[in-house]
Design a protein around this motif. Structure first.
Motif, PDB file in Angstrom:
ATOM      1  N   UNK A   1     -26.376 -48.409  -5.834  1.00 32.87           N
ATOM      2  CA  UNK A   1     -27.800 -48.388  -6.150  1.00 32.87           C
ATOM      3  C   UNK A   1     -27.928 -48.184  -7.656  1.00 32.87           C
ATOM      4  N   UNK A   2     -28.515 -49.146  -8.341  1.00 32.44           N
ATOM      5  CA  UNK A   2     -28.763 -49.021  -9.783  1.00 32.44           C
ATOM      6  C   UNK A   2     -27.493 -48.635 -10.551  1.00 32.44           C
ATOM      7  N   UNK A   3     -26.365 -49.216 -10.154  1.00 32.29           N
ATOM      8  CA  UNK A   3     -25.102 -48.959 -10.843  1.00 32.29           C
ATOM      9  C   UNK A   3     -24.412 -47.667 -10.457  1.00 32.29           C
ATOM     10  N   UNK A   4     -24.968 -46.937  -9.500  1.00 33.29           N
ATOM     11  CA  UNK A   4     -24.388 -45.675  -9.039  1.00 33.29           C
ATOM     12  C   UNK A   4     -23.823 -45.892  -7.649  1.00 33.29           C
ATOM     13  N   UNK A   5     -22.584 -45.485  -7.444  1.00 35.00           N
ATOM     14  CA  UNK A   5     -21.928 -45.670  -6.152  1.00 35.00           C
ATOM     15  C   UNK A   5     -22.125 -44.394  -5.329  1.00 35.00           C
ATOM     16  N   UNK A   6     -22.583 -44.583  -4.090  1.00 35.36           N
ATOM     17  CA  UNK A   6     -22.869 -43.465  -3.186  1.00 35.36           C
ATOM     18  C   UNK A   6     -22.129 -43.680  -1.871  1.00 35.36           C
ATOM     19  N   UNK A   7     -21.622 -42.615  -1.291  1.00 37.04           N
ATOM     20  CA  UNK A   7     -21.060 -42.618   0.064  1.00 37.04           C
ATOM     21  C   UNK A   7     -21.356 -41.249   0.653  1.00 37.04           C
ATOM     22  N   UNK A   8     -21.422 -41.152   1.974  1.00 38.13           N
ATOM     23  CA  UNK A   8     -21.773 -39.866   2.577  1.00 38.13           C
ATOM     24  C   UNK A   8     -20.987 -39.617   3.863  1.00 38.13           C
ATOM     25  N   UNK A   9     -20.698 -38.339   4.071  1.00 44.28           N
ATOM     26  CA  UNK A   9     -19.984 -37.853   5.252  1.00 44.28           C
ATOM     27  C   UNK A   9     -20.795 -36.712   5.844  1.00 44.28           C
ATOM     28  N   UNK A  10     -20.927 -36.684   7.151  1.00 48.75           N
ATOM     29  CA  UNK A  10     -21.614 -35.575   7.814  1.00 48.75           C
ATOM     30  C   UNK A  10     -20.674 -34.377   7.885  1.00 48.75           C
ATOM     31  N   UNK A  11     -21.151 -33.247   7.408  1.00 44.33           N
ATOM     32  CA  UNK A  11     -20.369 -32.015   7.418  1.00 44.33           C
ATOM     33  C   UNK A  11     -20.835 -31.174   8.595  1.00 44.33           C
ATOM     34  N   UNK A  12     -19.927 -30.860   9.528  1.00 43.25           N
ATOM     35  CA  UNK A  12     -20.345 -30.059  10.670  1.00 43.25           C
ATOM     36  C   UNK A  12     -20.795 -28.671  10.241  1.00 43.25           C
ATOM     37  N   UNK A  13     -21.747 -28.091  10.995  1.00 44.48           N
ATOM     38  CA  UNK A  13     -22.195 -26.740  10.646  1.00 44.48           C
ATOM     39  C   UNK A  13     -21.061 -25.743  10.793  1.00 44.48           C
TER      40      UNK A  13
END
Length: 138
Positions: free
Chosen positions: A124-136
């Motif tokens: 997005x707009x030259x920024x790389x993003x990725x995400x992981x769900x962290x368990x509580x």
């Protein structure tokens, strides 16, 4: 939203109750906080963010620090060598040449959060993003 490999992804994520996202980011030096926050929110929407994870060289960048402060989260940093050891779906030859690892956002998210991406490499707009769900935590 379209990921770097052309997959369509929703802009918000359902995470288990009490969980948060570890958001990996790949940015160029000097990227301002507002751009980082906009890119993160474009990808994860209103989901709860537990941390921003990135390359150690970027963790001290003023824009990254300010983005983390605006989001109310800590920055988690990893060396290029540590990131390079992570098995990821998407590899970038540009990142490998520039910083010594072929994945920053995905690898950092995986190291910070867990073993399954809820959002793979997305630019997005030259920024790389990725995400992981962290368990509580129990």
């Amino acid at each position: 939203m379209t990921t770097s490999d052309g997959e369509q992804q929703p802009a918000t994520w359902d995470t288990p109750s009490g969980s948060a996202l570890a958001v990996g980011i790949g940015v160029r030096p000097g990227t301002d906080a507002e751009r980082i926050v906009r890119a993160v929110r474009a990808v994860v929407g209103d989901a709860t963010i537990g941390c921003l994870a990135t390359l150690d060289r970027r963790a001290t960048d003023p824009g990254v620090r300010a983005a983390a402060a605006a989001l109310g989260v800590a920055v988690v940093a990893f060396t290029a060598e540590h990131l390079a050891e992570v098995d990821v779906r998407h590899r970038s030859y540009h990142a490998a040449a520039a910083v010594g690892t072929s994945s920053v956002a995905e690898a950092a998210a995986l190291l910070a959060g867990g073993d399954e991406l809820v959002c793979g490499r997305t630019v997005i707009d030259g920024i790389v993003i990725a995400a992981v769900s962290v368990p509580p935590r129990s």
